[in-house]
Motif scaffolding. Structure first.
Motif, short mmCIF file in Angstrom:
data_model
loop_
_atom_site.label_atom_id
_atom_site.label_comp_id
_atom_site.label_asym_id
_atom_site.label_seq_id
_atom_site.Cartn_x
_atom_site.Cartn_y
_atom_site.Cartn_z
N ALA A 19 0.84 -1.21 0.00
CA ALA A 19 0.00 0.00 0.00
C ALA A 19 0.87 1.25 0.00
N ARG A 20 1.96 1.24 0.76
CA ARG A 20 2.86 2.39 0.81
C ARG A 20 3.51 2.61 -0.56
N ARG A 21 3.95 1.53 -1.21
CA ARG A 21 4.55 1.65 -2.54
C ARG A 21 3.54 2.22 -3.54
N GLU A 22 2.29 1.75 -3.47
CA GLU A 22 1.26 2.25 -4.38
C GLU A 22 1.01 3.75 -4.17
N ARG A 23 0.98 4.17 -2.90
CA ARG A 23 0.77 5.60 -2.61
C ARG A 23 1.92 6.42 -3.16
N LYS A 24 3.14 5.93 -3.01
CA LYS A 24 4.31 6.69 -3.45
C LYS A 24 4.39 6.80 -4.96
N LYS A 25 4.01 5.75 -5.70
CA LYS A 25 4.15 5.80 -7.15
C LYS A 25 2.95 6.44 -7.83
N GLY A 26 1.88 6.70 -7.09
CA GLY A 26 0.70 7.32 -7.67
C GLY A 26 0.98 8.73 -8.15
N PRO A 27 0.19 9.22 -9.11
CA PRO A 27 0.42 10.56 -9.64
C PRO A 27 0.12 11.62 -8.59
N ARG A 28 0.99 12.58 -8.52
CA ARG A 28 0.77 13.70 -7.59
C ARG A 28 0.74 14.98 -8.40
N SER A 29 -0.39 15.64 -8.38
CA SER A 29 -0.52 16.86 -9.15
C SER A 29 0.34 17.97 -8.54
N GLU A 30 0.39 18.03 -7.25
CA GLU A 30 1.19 19.01 -6.54
C GLU A 30 1.72 18.34 -5.30
N SER A 62 3.26 -0.30 14.81
CA SER A 62 3.87 -0.10 13.50
C SER A 62 3.59 1.33 13.06
N VAL A 63 4.36 1.82 12.11
CA VAL A 63 4.19 3.19 11.62
C VAL A 63 4.15 3.20 10.10
N PHE A 64 3.56 4.26 9.53
CA PHE A 64 3.59 4.46 8.09
C PHE A 64 3.49 5.95 7.80
N GLU A 65 3.94 6.34 6.63
CA GLU A 65 3.90 7.74 6.23
C GLU A 65 2.58 8.02 5.53
N ALA A 66 1.96 9.15 5.87
CA ALA A 66 0.66 9.48 5.29
C ALA A 66 0.61 10.95 4.90
N GLY A 67 -0.16 11.23 3.86
CA GLY A 67 -0.39 12.60 3.43
C GLY A 67 -1.69 13.13 4.03
N TYR A 68 -2.04 14.35 3.67
CA TYR A 68 -3.21 15.03 4.24
C TYR A 68 -4.50 14.25 4.01
N GLU A 69 -4.69 13.70 2.81
CA GLU A 69 -5.94 13.02 2.49
C GLU A 69 -6.16 11.77 3.32
N GLU A 70 -5.09 11.12 3.75
CA GLU A 70 -5.19 9.85 4.48
C GLU A 70 -5.40 10.02 5.98
N LEU A 71 -5.26 11.25 6.47
CA LEU A 71 -5.39 11.49 7.91
C LEU A 71 -6.84 11.70 8.31
N GLU A 72 -7.18 11.20 9.49
CA GLU A 72 -8.53 11.34 10.03
C GLU A 72 -8.44 11.77 11.49
N PRO A 73 -9.47 12.45 12.00
CA PRO A 73 -9.47 12.83 13.42
C PRO A 73 -9.34 11.59 14.31
N GLY A 74 -8.52 11.72 15.35
CA GLY A 74 -8.31 10.63 16.29
C GLY A 74 -7.06 9.83 16.02
N MET A 75 -6.45 9.98 14.85
CA MET A 75 -5.22 9.24 14.55
C MET A 75 -4.06 9.77 15.39
N VAL A 76 -3.16 8.89 15.77
CA VAL A 76 -1.97 9.27 16.53
C VAL A 76 -0.81 9.42 15.56
N LEU A 77 -0.13 10.58 15.63
CA LEU A 77 1.00 10.86 14.76
C LEU A 77 2.27 10.97 15.59
N VAL A 78 3.39 10.74 14.95
CA VAL A 78 4.70 10.93 15.57
C VAL A 78 5.34 12.11 14.87
#
Length: 111
Positions: A19-30, A62-78
């Motif tokens: 899933a992380r690889r798919e997110r990274k290779k996906g098109p990013r407009s900005e 476990s941890v993973f990197e996430a962008g703005y769209e993937e974050l939801e209220p209540g999630m714990v970030l480092v």
């Protein structure tokens, strides 16, 4: 640990990595930059940082990197604070940008 438990954990890890690889290779407009406003415990002054991604901590440690769209209220970030120390923060809310020039805002509080 039982063999099927090991197998299950390895499968979960493979799924997260894929899933992380798919997110990274996906098109990013900005570059998915956003403003993160961190409210400290007590009566401290909120700090604001512009970031592109944050590290999310799962309940299973476990941890993973996430962008703005993937974050939801209540999630714990480092996150790293101003002094370079690592902190846990909890997402309180998200605000979309009013105009194209503005960045979306992520409100967090120190856990």
């Amino acid at each position: 640990m039982k063999p099927w438990e090991i197998q299950r954990k390895r499968a979960e890890k493979r799924r997260r990595e894929e899933a992380r690889r798919e997110r990274k290779k996906g098109p990013r407009s900005e570059p998915g930059r956003f403003r993160m406003v961190k409210r400290p415990e007590g009566t401290g002054e909120p700090t604001e940082v512009i970031v592109a991604a944050v590290i999310v901590k799962n309940p299973d440690e476990s941890v993973f990197e996430a962008g703005y769209e993937e974050l939801e209220p209540g999630m714990v970030l480092v996150v790293e604070d101003e002094k370079g120390m690592i902190q846990k923060v909890v997402v309180e809310g998200k605000t979309l940008a009013a105009t194209e020039e503005e960045l979306p805002i992520l409100m967090v509080r120190v856990a």
